[in-house]
Design an enzyme around this catalytic site. Structure first.
Site, PDB file in Angstrom:
ATOM      1  CB  SER A 132       4.737  13.973  -1.162  1.00  0.00           C
ATOM      2  OG  SER A 132       4.035  13.863  -2.302  1.00  0.00           O
ATOM      3  CG  HIS A 186       6.928  10.379  -0.203  1.00  0.00           C
ATOM      4  ND1 HIS A 186       7.256   9.208   0.201  1.00  0.00           N
ATOM      5  CD2 HIS A 186       5.865  10.362  -0.855  1.00  0.00           C
ATOM      6  CE1 HIS A 186       6.225   8.380   0.091  1.00  0.00           C
ATOM      7  NE2 HIS A 186       5.238   9.177  -0.307  1.00  0.00           N
ATOM      8  CG  ASP A 233       3.328  10.193  -3.530  1.00  0.00           C
ATOM      9  OD1 ASP A 233       3.363  11.601  -2.879  1.00  0.00           O
ATOM     10  OD2 ASP A 233       3.526   9.196  -2.864  1.00  0.00           O
ATOM     11  CG  MET A 259       0.032   7.989  -7.737  1.00  0.00           C
ATOM     12  SD  MET A 259      -1.193   9.477  -7.252  1.00  0.00           S
ATOM     13  CE  MET A 259      -0.690   9.908  -5.716  1.00  0.00           C
ATOM     14  CG  HIS A 283       4.044   5.796  -1.784  1.00  0.00           C
ATOM     15  ND1 HIS A 283       3.046   6.519  -1.404  1.00  0.00           N
ATOM     16  CD2 HIS A 283       3.762   4.514  -1.811  1.00  0.00           C
ATOM     17  CE1 HIS A 283       2.112   5.680  -0.929  1.00  0.00           C
ATOM     18  NE2 HIS A 283       2.443   4.543  -1.277  1.00  0.00           N
ATOM     19  CG  MET A 317       0.478   4.675  -4.038  1.00  0.00           C
ATOM     20  SD  MET A 317       0.186   6.408  -3.652  1.00  0.00           S
ATOM     21  CE  MET A 317       1.615   7.202  -4.274  1.00  0.00           C
ATOM     22  CG  MET A 367      -0.938   4.392   2.468  1.00  0.00           C
ATOM     23  SD  MET A 367       0.277   5.691   1.903  1.00  0.00           S
ATOM     24  CE  MET A 367      -0.896   6.800   1.237  1.00  0.00           C
ATOM     25  N   GLY A 421      -3.800   8.345  -3.668  1.00  0.00           N
ATOM     26  CA  GLY A 421      -4.264   8.780  -4.894  1.00  0.00           C
ATOM     27  C   GLY A 421      -4.040  10.173  -5.091  1.00  0.00           C
ATOM     28  N   GLY A 476      -2.808  14.350  -3.297  1.00  0.00           N
ATOM     29  CA  GLY A 476      -2.394  15.070  -1.990  1.00  0.00           C
ATOM     30  C   GLY A 476      -3.529  15.921  -1.572  1.00  0.00           C
ATOM     31  CG  ASP A 528       2.422   8.992   2.240  1.00  0.00           C
ATOM     32  OD1 ASP A 528       2.669   8.247   1.291  1.00  0.00           O
ATOM     33  OD2 ASP A 528       1.968  10.317   2.248  1.00  0.00           O
ATOM     34  N   GLY A 529       0.373  11.037   4.353  1.00  0.00           N
ATOM     35  CA  GLY A 529      -1.270  11.573   4.089  1.00  0.00           C
ATOM     36  C   GLY A 529      -1.687  12.404   5.047  1.00  0.00           C
ATOM     37  N   GLY A 567       3.288  16.771   1.851  1.00  0.00           N
ATOM     38  CA  GLY A 567       3.286  17.556   0.723  1.00  0.00           C
ATOM     39  C   GLY A 567       2.951  18.890   0.849  1.00  0.00           C
TER      40      GLY A 567
HETATM   41  C1  DX5 Z   1      -1.088  10.093  -1.505  1.00  0.00           C
HETATM   42  C2  DX5 Z   1       0.376  10.158  -1.425  1.00  0.00           C
HETATM   43  C3  DX5 Z   1       1.080  10.989  -0.455  1.00  0.00           C
HETATM   44  C4  DX5 Z   1       0.531  12.434  -0.412  1.00  0.00           C
HETATM   45  C5  DX5 Z   1       0.859  13.234   0.752  1.00  0.00           C
HETATM   46  O1  DX5 Z   1      -1.566   8.993  -2.303  1.00  0.00           O
HETATM   47  O2  DX5 Z   1       0.950   8.849  -1.226  1.00  0.00           O
HETATM   48  O3  DX5 Z   1       2.241  11.058  -0.345  1.00  0.00           O
HETATM   49  O4  DX5 Z   1       0.942  13.036  -1.448  1.00  0.00           O
HETATM   50  O5  DX5 Z   1       0.508  14.695   0.392  1.00  0.00           O
HETATM   51  P1  DX5 Z   1       0.001  15.416   1.432  1.00  0.00           P
HETATM   52  O6  DX5 Z   1       0.774  15.681   2.706  1.00  0.00           O
HETATM   53  O7  DX5 Z   1      -0.660  16.704   0.844  1.00  0.00           O
HETATM   54  O8  DX5 Z   1      -1.460  14.512   2.007  1.00  0.00           O
HETATM   55 ZN    ZN Z   2       3.207   8.853  -0.861  1.00  0.00          ZN
END
Ligand code: DX5
Ligand code: ZN
Length: 219
Positions: free
Chosen positions: A9, A34, A36, A38, A67, A69, A138, A143, A145, A176-177, A198
């Site tokens: 990510s 990936h 993200d 938002m 992704h 969001m 998820m 929201g 990382g 993811d997460g 990430g």
């Molecule tokens: C959160 C994102 C994830 C996040 C993953 O809303 O969808 O992709 O960035 O990051 P890490 O691996 O640091 O949890």
């Molecule tokens: Zn994500």
């Protein structure tokens, strides 16, 4: 058995240097990127949109695993597809017409992903599993990382894997997460074949991306 893929990510990347960061990921053996997205409405954070994806597109040959969001989402699918997304993943919690949005992503010849938040159940998407390429589970509330992994979602992955086998479907299962070296094995054993990460990819082992990607692949 599908090969395990890592989709780092870029939310954890140096945003002042994204072109270089995605090059580092590519050279480090990432299978896809990936991204993200938002909107500060569906999730309490605001990141990047189509112009940034468009700018990065020409500097990277890897798939953009986008992704979304965001809510509403349907009216923006064209923009992300045209900007260069390869996989467009949307949240059923963000649209009142999931089937129509799936159709729209298909019309744009993009791979279709649907993401479930930790508290969302598989039944939300059960009747659409034969129309999608990827289910994104998820393991944090979306929201940010760097959040703590929620192990309770592993049962959801096991359940989804069982349904996939029963229905003889072949969609990817992405998690993811909060994925790190301590939980990646249980995520894979539960049935995930794509791991998003990430913080672990960018921050572990003094930022040795290649080493971190291989460790997540249990290599
Ligand atoms: C959160 C994102 C994830 C996040 C993953 O809303 O969808 O992709 O960035 O990051 P890490 O691996 O640091 O949890
Ligand atoms: Zn994500």
């Amino acid at each position: 058995m599908k090969n395990i893929q890592i989709s780092p990510s870029i939310l954890s990347a140096d945003f002042s240097n994204l072109r270089t960061e995605i090059k580092r990921l590519e050279e480090g053996g990432a299978d896809m990127i990936h991204v993200d997205v938002m909107d500060g409405h569906f999730v309490p954070n605001l990141t990047i949109g189509p112009p940034v994806i468009k700018a990065l597109r020409k500097h990277c040959s890897l798939k953009f695993d986008v992704h979304l969001m965001i809510s509403p989402v349907h009216k923006y699918i064209d923009a992300y597809a045209d900007a260069g997304a390869d996989i467009i993943t949307i949240h059923p919690e963000a649209t009142d017409d999931l089937e129509n949005s799936i159709k729209k992503i298909r019309e744009k010849n993009k791979q279709v992903g649907v993401s479930l938040n930790p508290e969302s159940e598989i039944k939300l998407i059960l009747n659409l599993l034969d129309k999608i390429d990827l289910v994104l589970i998820m393991s944090v509330n979306p929201g940010f990382g760097g959040q703590k992994f929620m192990p309770e979602v592993l049962d959801k992955i096991k359940n989804l894997k069982k349904i996939q086998k029963e229905k003889k479907l072949n969609f990817d299962i992405e998690i993811d997460g909060g994925i790190n070296f301590d939980n990646c094995k249980s995520a894979i054993e539960a049935g995930a074949n794509i791991l998003v990460s990430g913080t672990t990819v960018f921050r572990s082992n003094n930022g040795d991306i290649k080493k971190n990607i291989n460790l997540l692949k249990l290599k």
